[in-house]
Write an enzyme that holds these catalytic residues in place. Structure first.
Site, mmCIF file in Angstrom:
data_model
loop_
_atom_site.group_PDB
_atom_site.id
_atom_site.type_symbol
_atom_site.label_atom_id
_atom_site.label_comp_id
_atom_site.label_asym_id
_atom_site.label_seq_id
_atom_site.Cartn_x
_atom_site.Cartn_y
_atom_site.Cartn_z
ATOM 1 C CG HIS A 107 40.300 40.925 44.545
ATOM 2 N ND1 HIS A 107 39.549 42.077 44.627
ATOM 3 C CD2 HIS A 107 41.455 41.198 45.215
ATOM 4 C CE1 HIS A 107 40.206 43.001 45.310
ATOM 5 N NE2 HIS A 107 41.367 42.484 45.677
ATOM 6 C CD GLU A 109 35.239 39.488 42.823
ATOM 7 O OE1 GLU A 109 34.547 40.437 43.230
ATOM 8 O OE2 GLU A 109 36.289 39.103 43.383
ATOM 9 C CB CYS A 136 37.059 46.106 44.200
ATOM 10 S SG CYS A 136 38.218 45.116 43.228
ATOM 11 C CB CYS A 139 36.592 42.476 40.577
ATOM 12 S SG CYS A 139 37.900 41.738 41.593
#
Length: 208
Positions: A107, A109, A136, A139
């Site tokens: 992801h 992040e 999410c 993260c």
């Protein structure tokens, strides 16, 4: 600890290792439900606990930069989520690369945090993280672990968001570090970016 020379480090440089540049770049719109096949993308730095702390006038420009980075994800076939981490005069850029790698943890992040840890030489990162969509659970946990001071995100994620959309991990009293969170910055625009991506993907599926 590094960081004596301010710079910018992008996701495009991560496979070759750190390559700092001597330049510094200067409402809710839930979107996760738009694509039923993809429900979610998704002892440290001293910081006063709280949810409304040190918000700056630069939040919109941070999210706009993250939106630009998100377009690079879309161009590679990934859901357009972008992240910009600003810490100690450095800027770290990343975008979603789950499909491109492939890696379920890639992801935006996570990639931005990993870049910062490598360049700065520490896991207690701090700073402000800008991301186009609410993080999410994975993260959010990494953001707290990295001792990020501020999180600024665009649209919410009512199917997988962990900063208030579904759960609020960052507000949990069990954490020994609290992250100041501001959501909904350019929510309409970041939501539209995701909707456009999913609409195009569905259209291509109909053509097939």
């Amino acid at each position: 600890m590094c960081g004596s020379v301010p710079g910018k480090y992008s996701a495009a440089e991560k496979r070759e290792g750190p390559n700092a540049k001597n330049s510094l770049e200067a409402n809710s719109a839930p979107v996760a439900q738009l694509d039923s096949a993809s429900p979610s993308e998704g002892e440290g730095c001293p910081f006063e606990p709280g949810r409304e702390h040190h918000f700056s006038a630069d939040d919109e420009s941070g999210i706009r930069t993250a939106m630009f980075l998100a377009e690079r994800a879309a161009a590679a076939g990934d859901v357009p989520v972008g992240a910009l981490l600003h810490v100690d005069g450095w800027m770290f850029e990343a975008w979603n690369e789950k499909e491109a790698r492939p890696d379920p943890t890639a992801h935006a992040e996570m990639l931005a945090l990993a870049q910062a840890a490598r360049v700065l030489g520490r896991w207690r990162i701090g700073g402000t993280l800008y991301v186009t969509k609410e993080p999410c659970a994975m993260c959010a946990g990494a953001i707290a672990a990295a001792r990020i001071e501020r999180l600024v995100f665009g649209c919410s994620d009512p199917k997988g968001g962990a900063a208030g959309g579904v759960v609020d991990l960052l507000a949990s009293p069990v954490h020994n570090h609290r992250v100041a969170v501001r959501g909904g910055v350019l929510a309409a625009e970041t939501g539209a970016q995701l909707r456009a991506f999913f609409a195009l993907r569905r259209g291509r599926g109909n053509e097939d």
